[in-house]
Design a protein around this motif. Sequence first.
Motif, PDB file in Angstrom:
ATOM      1  N   UNK A  99       1.401  22.524 -48.960  1.00 52.22           N
ATOM      2  CA  UNK A  99       2.643  23.149 -48.518  1.00 52.22           C
ATOM      3  C   UNK A  99       2.598  23.353 -47.010  1.00 52.22           C
ATOM      4  N   UNK A 100       3.704  23.078 -46.351  1.00 48.81           N
ATOM      5  CA  UNK A 100       3.848  23.306 -44.927  1.00 48.81           C
ATOM      6  C   UNK A 100       4.735  24.535 -44.697  1.00 48.81           C
ATOM      7  N   UNK A 101       4.479  25.227 -43.607  1.00 43.48           N
ATOM      8  CA  UNK A 101       5.303  26.384 -43.254  1.00 43.48           C
ATOM      9  C   UNK A 101       5.619  26.338 -41.765  1.00 43.48           C
ATOM     10  N   UNK A 102       6.618  27.104 -41.375  1.00 40.40           N
ATOM     11  CA  UNK A 102       6.835  27.337 -39.956  1.00 40.40           C
ATOM     12  C   UNK A 102       6.931  28.839 -39.718  1.00 40.40           C
TER      13      UNK A 102
ATOM     14  N   UNK B 270      -0.363  38.516 -32.842  1.00 40.46           N
ATOM     15  CA  UNK B 270      -0.524  39.944 -33.107  1.00 40.46           C
ATOM     16  C   UNK B 270      -1.508  40.581 -32.128  1.00 40.46           C
ATOM     17  N   UNK B 271      -2.530  39.828 -31.737  1.00 41.83           N
ATOM     18  CA  UNK B 271      -3.495  40.345 -30.759  1.00 41.83           C
ATOM     19  C   UNK B 271      -2.831  40.609 -29.414  1.00 41.83           C
ATOM     20  N   UNK B 272      -1.880  39.757 -29.039  1.00 42.49           N
ATOM     21  CA  UNK B 272      -1.159  39.945 -27.777  1.00 42.49           C
ATOM     22  C   UNK B 272      -0.331  41.230 -27.829  1.00 42.49           C
ATOM     23  N   UNK B 273       0.169  41.553 -29.004  1.00 43.28           N
ATOM     24  CA  UNK B 273       0.917  42.790 -29.184  1.00 43.28           C
ATOM     25  C   UNK B 273       2.374  42.726 -28.782  1.00 43.28           C
ATOM     26  N   UNK B 274       2.911  41.523 -28.633  1.00 46.47           N
ATOM     27  CA  UNK B 274       4.310  41.401 -28.199  1.00 46.47           C
ATOM     28  C   UNK B 274       5.209  40.753 -29.250  1.00 46.47           C
ATOM     29  N   UNK B 275       4.640  40.466 -30.387  1.00 45.25           N
ATOM     30  CA  UNK B 275       5.449  39.915 -31.472  1.00 45.25           C
ATOM     31  C   UNK B 275       5.997  41.072 -32.307  1.00 45.25           C
ATOM     32  N   UNK B 276       7.284  41.267 -32.220  1.00 49.70           N
ATOM     33  CA  UNK B 276       7.909  42.375 -32.949  1.00 49.70           C
ATOM     34  C   UNK B 276       7.988  42.078 -34.435  1.00 49.70           C
ATOM     35  N   UNK B 277       8.343  40.840 -34.771  1.00 51.67           N
ATOM     36  CA  UNK B 277       8.344  40.400 -36.163  1.00 51.67           C
ATOM     37  C   UNK B 277       7.779  38.990 -36.234  1.00 51.67           C
ATOM     38  N   UNK B 278       7.037  38.724 -37.295  1.00 52.12           N
ATOM     39  CA  UNK B 278       6.508  37.384 -37.567  1.00 52.12           C
ATOM     40  C   UNK B 278       6.850  37.058 -39.011  1.00 52.12           C
ATOM     41  N   UNK B 279       7.592  35.971 -39.208  1.00 52.55           N
ATOM     42  CA  UNK B 279       8.025  35.575 -40.542  1.00 52.55           C
ATOM     43  C   UNK B 279       7.548  34.161 -40.821  1.00 52.55           C
ATOM     44  N   UNK B 280       7.049  33.945 -42.020  1.00 49.41           N
ATOM     45  CA  UNK B 280       6.611  32.614 -42.447  1.00 49.41           C
ATOM     46  C   UNK B 280       7.642  32.064 -43.434  1.00 49.41           C
ATOM     47  N   UNK B 281       8.045  30.814 -43.231  1.00 47.12           N
ATOM     48  CA  UNK B 281       9.026  30.180 -44.118  1.00 47.12           C
ATOM     49  C   UNK B 281       8.487  28.820 -44.542  1.00 47.12           C
ATOM     50  N   UNK B 282       8.517  28.554 -45.851  1.00 47.20           N
ATOM     51  CA  UNK B 282       7.997  27.277 -46.321  1.00 47.20           C
ATOM     52  C   UNK B 282       9.100  26.237 -46.411  1.00 47.20           C
ATOM     53  N   UNK B 283       8.721  25.027 -46.853  1.00 45.53           N
ATOM     54  CA  UNK B 283       9.665  23.911 -46.863  1.00 45.53           C
ATOM     55  C   UNK B 283      10.737  24.050 -47.932  1.00 45.53           C
ATOM     56  N   UNK B 284      10.592  25.068 -48.786  1.00 41.90           N
ATOM     57  CA  UNK B 284      11.616  25.332 -49.800  1.00 41.90           C
ATOM     58  C   UNK B 284      12.496  26.509 -49.396  1.00 41.90           C
ATOM     59  N   UNK B 285      12.404  26.908 -48.099  1.00 45.24           N
ATOM     60  CA  UNK B 285      13.173  28.026 -47.525  1.00 45.24           C
ATOM     61  C   UNK B 285      12.813  29.365 -48.156  1.00 45.24           C
ATOM     62  N   UNK B 286      11.606  29.481 -48.667  1.00 51.48           N
ATOM     63  CA  UNK B 286      11.108  30.752 -49.187  1.00 51.48           C
ATOM     64  C   UNK B 286      10.413  31.513 -48.064  1.00 51.48           C
ATOM     65  N   UNK B 287      10.726  32.782 -47.926  1.00 49.10           N
ATOM     66  CA  UNK B 287      10.119  33.624 -46.895  1.00 49.10           C
ATOM     67  C   UNK B 287       8.863  34.285 -47.451  1.00 49.10           C
ATOM     68  N   UNK B 288       7.796  34.263 -46.650  1.00 49.94           N
ATOM     69  CA  UNK B 288       6.510  34.810 -47.066  1.00 49.94           C
ATOM     70  C   UNK B 288       6.071  35.922 -46.120  1.00 49.94           C
ATOM     71  N   UNK B 289       5.443  36.965 -46.696  1.00 47.37           N
ATOM     72  CA  UNK B 289       4.716  37.933 -45.892  1.00 47.37           C
ATOM     73  C   UNK B 289       3.314  37.394 -45.641  1.00 47.37           C
ATOM     74  N   UNK B 290       2.703  37.875 -44.564  1.00 50.90           N
ATOM     75  CA  UNK B 290       1.387  37.349 -44.198  1.00 50.90           C
ATOM     76  C   UNK B 290       0.370  37.560 -45.321  1.00 50.90           C
ATOM     77  N   UNK B 291       0.339  38.748 -45.911  1.00 47.51           N
ATOM     78  CA  UNK B 291      -0.650  39.027 -46.950  1.00 47.51           C
ATOM     79  C   UNK B 291      -0.445  38.137 -48.175  1.00 47.51           C
TER      80      UNK B 291
ATOM     81  N   UNK C 227       1.617  22.392 -58.524  1.00 51.69           N
ATOM     82  CA  UNK C 227       2.999  22.786 -58.254  1.00 51.69           C
ATOM     83  C   UNK C 227       3.133  23.189 -56.787  1.00 51.69           C
ATOM     84  N   UNK C 228       4.340  23.000 -56.260  1.00 48.68           N
ATOM     85  CA  UNK C 228       4.693  23.394 -54.897  1.00 48.68           C
ATOM     86  C   UNK C 228       3.677  22.882 -53.875  1.00 48.68           C
TER      87      UNK C 228
END
Length: 218
Positions: A1-4, A37-58, A139-140
């Motif tokens: 699976x690929x994400x952006x 996250x180490x830089x401390x300037x990312x207010x939100x980070x969202x992961x989205x896969x090729x099926x347009x599903x949004x993922x939390x980091x954990x 799957x997936x």
Amino acid sequence: MKVWIEVTYRTPKKTKTFFKSDEMTIGDALLIAEDLEKIGRAETITFIDQYDTTWKRKDLQKYLHGLETEPHNITVFFDGGFNRDDRRSGLGCVIYYEQSGKAMRLRRNALVDELRTNNEAEYAALHLAIQELDFMGVHHLPVRFLGDSQVVVKQLNDEWPTMEDSLNEWADRIENKLNQMGITPSYETISRKDNREADRLATQALNGVEVTSRVEID
């Protein structure tokens, strides 16, 4: 699976902007997110896969950990043979994959009577391989399918039209099954020489030799 990754970035003076990355592997995405996250300037980070599903980091970390124990990095070879004299077909497929840190190979063949042409046998061999992937719990995931049938590969890649109803039915059956499993396929034509393992399985099926094996490989 690929994400952006989609990132809301904030400067020390509170200026905000939005970035969207290219597609990448889950591992690379998690590494980049950790760095942001180490830089401390990312207010939100969202992961989205090729099926347009949004993922939390954990959740993505949990998925990646689970993937290590499930089949992945999958390549499938398939081949079908048709005997015009008795109208029987031999189907063969070889599945290479990784699981739990091991390189594995599954071989499977089958003898069937209800097909009418060699092209149908080629489609049926591919369908046999997809059934095996389903039994494995795949799957997936992206999967590479390699065969020496230009008809099958070019039709499934939408490079050639599918004029015969029987082949249309096979193509629809395959695409529906892959969609159901969440598999993103890529189809490639290879030479008969490079497909000799699947070809041998198809020939063995025609000769009445049934093969089902799963082994670890070097």
